[in-house]
Design a protein around this motif. Structure first.
Motif, mmCIF file in Angstrom:
data_model
loop_
_atom_site.group_PDB
_atom_site.id
_atom_site.type_symbol
_atom_site.label_atom_id
_atom_site.label_comp_id
_atom_site.label_asym_id
_atom_site.label_seq_id
_atom_site.Cartn_x
_atom_site.Cartn_y
_atom_site.Cartn_z
ATOM 1 N N GLY A 88 0.813 -1.202 0.000
ATOM 2 C CA GLY A 88 0.000 0.000 0.000
ATOM 3 C C GLY A 88 0.850 1.256 0.000
ATOM 4 N N TYR A 89 0.188 2.388 -0.156
ATOM 5 C CA TYR A 89 0.870 3.681 -0.145
ATOM 6 C C TYR A 89 0.744 4.310 1.246
ATOM 7 N N ILE A 90 1.861 4.890 1.707
ATOM 8 C CA ILE A 90 1.844 5.551 3.014
ATOM 9 C C ILE A 90 1.004 6.824 2.906
ATOM 10 N N LYS A 91 -0.118 6.822 3.583
ATOM 11 C CA LYS A 91 -1.011 7.977 3.558
ATOM 12 C C LYS A 91 -0.633 8.993 4.627
ATOM 13 N N ASN A 92 -0.201 8.464 5.773
ATOM 14 C CA ASN A 92 0.119 9.360 6.887
ATOM 15 C C ASN A 92 1.108 8.678 7.819
ATOM 16 N N THR A 93 2.175 9.404 8.179
ATOM 17 C CA THR A 93 3.143 8.898 9.148
ATOM 18 C C THR A 93 3.542 10.040 10.084
ATOM 19 N N PRO A 94 2.848 10.179 11.229
ATOM 20 C CA PRO A 94 3.031 11.348 12.091
ATOM 21 C C PRO A 94 4.247 11.294 13.005
ATOM 22 N N ASN A 209 8.422 7.702 3.732
ATOM 23 C CA ASN A 209 7.854 9.037 3.739
ATOM 24 C C ASN A 209 6.407 8.946 3.253
ATOM 25 N N THR A 210 5.660 10.023 3.429
ATOM 26 C CA THR A 210 4.303 10.062 2.919
ATOM 27 C C THR A 210 4.321 9.881 1.396
ATOM 28 N N GLY A 211 3.489 8.958 0.912
ATOM 29 C CA GLY A 211 3.436 8.679 -0.518
ATOM 30 C C GLY A 211 4.283 7.501 -0.949
ATOM 31 N N THR A 212 5.140 6.995 -0.074
ATOM 32 C CA THR A 212 5.974 5.839 -0.407
ATOM 33 C C THR A 212 5.109 4.585 -0.539
ATOM 34 N N TYR A 213 5.400 3.778 -1.563
ATOM 35 C CA TYR A 213 4.708 2.490 -1.684
ATOM 36 C C TYR A 213 5.534 1.439 -0.960
ATOM 37 N N VAL A 214 4.874 0.658 -0.118
ATOM 38 C CA VAL A 214 5.568 -0.403 0.608
ATOM 39 C C VAL A 214 4.926 -1.741 0.283
ATOM 40 N N PRO A 216 4.773 -6.019 1.355
ATOM 41 C CA PRO A 216 4.806 -6.736 2.647
ATOM 42 C C PRO A 216 6.205 -7.003 3.175
ATOM 43 N N ALA A 217 7.214 -7.028 2.317
ATOM 44 C CA ALA A 217 8.584 -7.327 2.761
ATOM 45 C C ALA A 217 9.341 -6.077 3.223
ATOM 46 N N ASP A 218 8.772 -4.898 2.994
ATOM 47 C CA ASP A 218 9.484 -3.657 3.302
ATOM 48 C C ASP A 218 9.353 -3.277 4.775
ATOM 49 N N LYS A 219 10.446 -2.732 5.321
ATOM 50 C CA LYS A 219 10.405 -2.185 6.679
ATOM 51 C C LYS A 219 9.806 -0.784 6.638
ATOM 52 N N ILE A 220 8.937 -0.494 7.580
ATOM 53 C CA ILE A 220 8.341 0.838 7.672
ATOM 54 C C ILE A 220 9.050 1.646 8.760
#
Length: 387
Positions: A88-94, A209-214, A216-220
């Motif tokens: 999915g795409y990162i919509k929000n990371t506060p 960052n906001t908008g980054t596509y991740v 399942p294998a990616d670290k957030i």
């Protein structure tokens, strides 16, 4: 004429230099007097005014230690790497690095049109399951009363159980994405999902960052709880048999402080790396010191395996100068004062305020030493005069 002026100026500079030199000699003599034989004379008044002290060599216990190094770390259960169960795409990371988080707190929001499709499939499966369950129950009753054939009953049973498995699978997928299946069955379909913190701790790394596509294998991000911080020490094979649980550890963090901290051996590794011949030792840090550290800090440590009695003087009695160690031996004491002689000594260890001194034939059982004030005298005299 210029030549005569130059001569006069040279004479003036020479006289001034000699005068300053004489002042320095007088100033040095105010504190103590050193004869040509290397003996320092110290008056009783100087001794008392400077609050100096005298002592003797005494037998003291010194720790026998194993030297190690390692890092400060946290247990595996206190470190969490956050990732998504679906892309999915990162919509929000506060959150930022260093932010404190609580277990269950929202970390990031993901958005993906596929989430809508997943919920739609789940909803359709749930609706169809209701019909298949009804048909299965009807066929079972009719089969029990021998009204319908076994084939029709088994077909209804197969369709129902197959759809039930699909329903449970889709439901589990929604729960892993933190979606509420009951809300979906009520018709509430969303395109965003939240990811929550599995532990209490602090954010140590953020990889998106906001908008980054991740995927399942990616670290957030990474979260670490430092409430149970500990020592991970490397010990050579040759020292391993000397170690056991509950032995004291003295350690320093060379890059951050000269202070020595305390710990205790908790676990001694039972396997040795075949290449480095090193085993790991897990140590607990004293609770009062735990808040001083951060995971990843390099440490140098001494694991205390026993004690050995050695002749020693207080640390202040031994002065290090130009890579050598000196003490001030009291050769004579009378009503006027003291005669002191600087002696080079070999030291073997420092422990709890005392320094172990190697055996010296010039020291007798009743020899006395200046145990407080030696540093000032030796520095004023410009070093030791060992004879």
């Amino acid at each position: 004429m210029n030549y005569i002026k130059s001569i006069l100026l040279l004479l003036i500079f020479t006289l001034v230099s000699c005068n300053n030199s004489n002042k320095e000699v007088v100033s040095s003599a105010i504190t103590s007097e050193e004869t040509n034989s290397g003996t320092i004379h110290l008056s009783k008044a100087q001794f008392e005014n400077s609050k100096m002290e005298v002592g003797q060599l005494t037998e003291k216990p010194f720790a026998e230690t194993v030297h190690t190094s390692g890092v400060i770390d946290v247990p595996p259960q206190s470190r969490a790497v956050i990732s998504a169960f679906s892309g999915g795409y990162i919509k929000n990371t506060p959150l930022l690095v260093g932010n404190k988080v609580s277990k269950g707190q929202r970390l990031v929001t993901l958005e993906n049109p596929e989430f809508i499709t997943m919920q739609q499939n789940y909803l359709e499966t749930a609706e169809h399951l209701s019909y298949l369950k009804s048909e299965y129950d009807r066929q079972k009753i009719m089969f029990d009363e021998k009204i319908t054939s076994q084939r029709s009953y088994l077909k209804a049973e197969s369709e129902y159980k197959s759809n039930l498995a699909r329903y449970n699978s889709l439901k589990k997928n929604l729960e892993m994405l933190n979606m509420n299946p009951a809300s979906v069955e009520a018709g509430n379909i969303v395109s965003q999902v939240n990811i929550y913190s599995p532990i209490d701790g602090n954010v140590t790394q953020v990889f998106v960052n906001t908008g980054t596509y991740v995927s399942p294998a990616d670290k957030i991000m990474e979260i670490m709880n430092t409430d149970h911080i500990h020592l991970e020490l490397k010990v050579f094979e040759k020292d391993l048999l000397q170690l056991k649980k509950e032995q004291d550890i003295l350690f320093t963090v060379p890059e951050a402080s000269d202070e020595t901290f305390n710990g205790e051996v908790h676990l001694v590794g039972t396997s040795i790396d075949p290449n480095s011949r090193i085993a790991m030792v897990h140590g607990h840090i004293d609770e009062k010191d735990e808040n001083n550290f951060t995971a990843g800090m390099f440490v140098e440590a001494q694991i205390i395996t026993g004690t050995l009695n050695q002749m020693a003087l207080p640390e202040n009695a031994v002065v290090e100068m130009e890579g050598k160690n000196y003490v001030l031996l009291i050769q004579n004491e009378d009503a006027e004062g003291y005669e002191l002689r600087s002696m080079e000594v070999k030291t073997t260890a420092n422990y709890k305020g005392f320094t172990a001194i190697e055996k010296n034939d010039q020291f007798k059982a009743d020899s006395k030493f200046l145990t407080k004030g030696a540093f000032v005298l030796l520095n004023e005299e410009g070093g030791g005069n060992d004879h």
